[in-house]
Scaffold this active site. Structure first.
Site, PDB file in Angstrom:
ATOM      1  N   CYS A  45      -2.935 -37.452   8.181  1.00 47.02           N
ATOM      2  CA  CYS A  45      -2.465 -38.106   6.953  1.00 47.02           C
ATOM      3  C   CYS A  45      -2.748 -39.605   6.995  1.00 47.02           C
ATOM      4  CB  CYS A  45      -0.968 -37.882   6.760  1.00 47.02           C
ATOM      5  SG  CYS A  45      -0.511 -36.142   6.667  1.00 47.02           S
TER       6      CYS A  45
HETATM    7  C1  BEZ Z   1      -1.442 -34.672  10.409  1.00 50.44           C
HETATM    8  O1  BEZ Z   1      -1.431 -35.359   9.408  1.00 50.44           O
HETATM    9  O2  BEZ Z   1      -2.063 -34.997  11.402  1.00 50.44           O
HETATM   10  C2  BEZ Z   1      -0.693 -33.376  10.458  1.00 50.44           C
HETATM   11  C3  BEZ Z   1       0.437 -33.189   9.683  1.00 50.44           C
HETATM   12  C4  BEZ Z   1       1.118 -31.998   9.772  1.00 50.44           C
HETATM   13  C5  BEZ Z   1       0.663 -30.996  10.604  1.00 50.44           C
HETATM   14  C6  BEZ Z   1      -0.495 -31.179  11.342  1.00 50.44           C
HETATM   15  C7  BEZ Z   1      -1.183 -32.369  11.281  1.00 50.44           C
END
Ligand code: BEZ
Length: 211
Positions: A45
């Protein structure tokens, strides 16, 4: 019932990192991209919001306003924005919606219970000036989206809206486009003075009209 292409994107008011926003007022008569991510302070994210910030001018050039959303609260968003700016070398200028009560996430079908009961998945909606949903994509949490692809779709949608053309597979800005079946060849010859390449009666190319 979840949203589908061509549906009116529901309006809402939301708390965001740039203050309270009325969605429709924020979009005005331009285009919009509304996208959800699972959670703040997560690696994928962080890169997605950084990339969106990096492309802010590209969205603005196309008269597109961008809004991000997760179900995390506003104070968490604000702290995380500092990290995004620092690690991605950007300044996040677009609003991040704090949808703590999940009302927007539920309206837009951004929570997929078999993926996660609590977090939004990576949903993305492109909304036209008529407030209709023009594109929906859904990615899993583990895969960051390609925001150049989002811009490419916006270019295609805007060509369709302005010139009644479609774009072929893997089309890139500057390449030939397709005359839509609703336009007769006679009308197309008038409408597209750069000419037609008629491969089949139903497969007609013309140079990109706005180049
Ligand atoms: C991420 O943004 O890295 C992420 C968020 C939730 C689950 C897995 C990865």
């Amino acid at each position: 019932m979840s949203l589908r292409l061509g549906d009116i994107a529901p309006n809402f008011t939301a708390q965001t990192t740039v203050g309270e926003i009325d969605f429709y007022n924020y979009l005005g008569d331009g285009w919009g991209v509304l996208f959800s991510h699972p959670a703040d302070y997560t690696p994928v994210c962080t890169t997605e919001l950084g990339k969106t910030a990096l492309l802010q001018e590209e969205f603005a050039k196309r008269n597109v306003k961008v809004l991000a959303l997760s179900v995390d609260p506003l104070d968490k968003h604000k702290g995380w924005v500092n990290d995004i700016n620092e690690t991605q070398n950007v300044t996040v200028g677009f609003p991040i919606i704090a949808d703590a009560d999940k009302s927007i996430a539920n309206t837009y079908g951004m929570i997929h219970p078999n993926a996660s009961e609590t977090f939004t998945v990576r949903s993305l909606f492109i909304i036209g000036p008529d407030k209709k949903v023009k594109l929906m994509i859904t990615y899993p949490a583990s895969t960051g989206r390609n925001f150049h692809e989002v811009l490419r779709v916006i270019d295609s949608l805007q060509l369709t809206a302005n010139y009644s053309v479609a774009t072929p597979a893997d089309w890139k800005d500057g390449e030939d486009v397709i005359v839509v079946p609703a336009v007769s060849t006679e009308a197309a010859l008038e409408k597209f003075p750069k000419g037609l390449n008629i491969v089949k009666p139903y497969l007609r190319y013309t140079p990109q009209p706005n180049k």
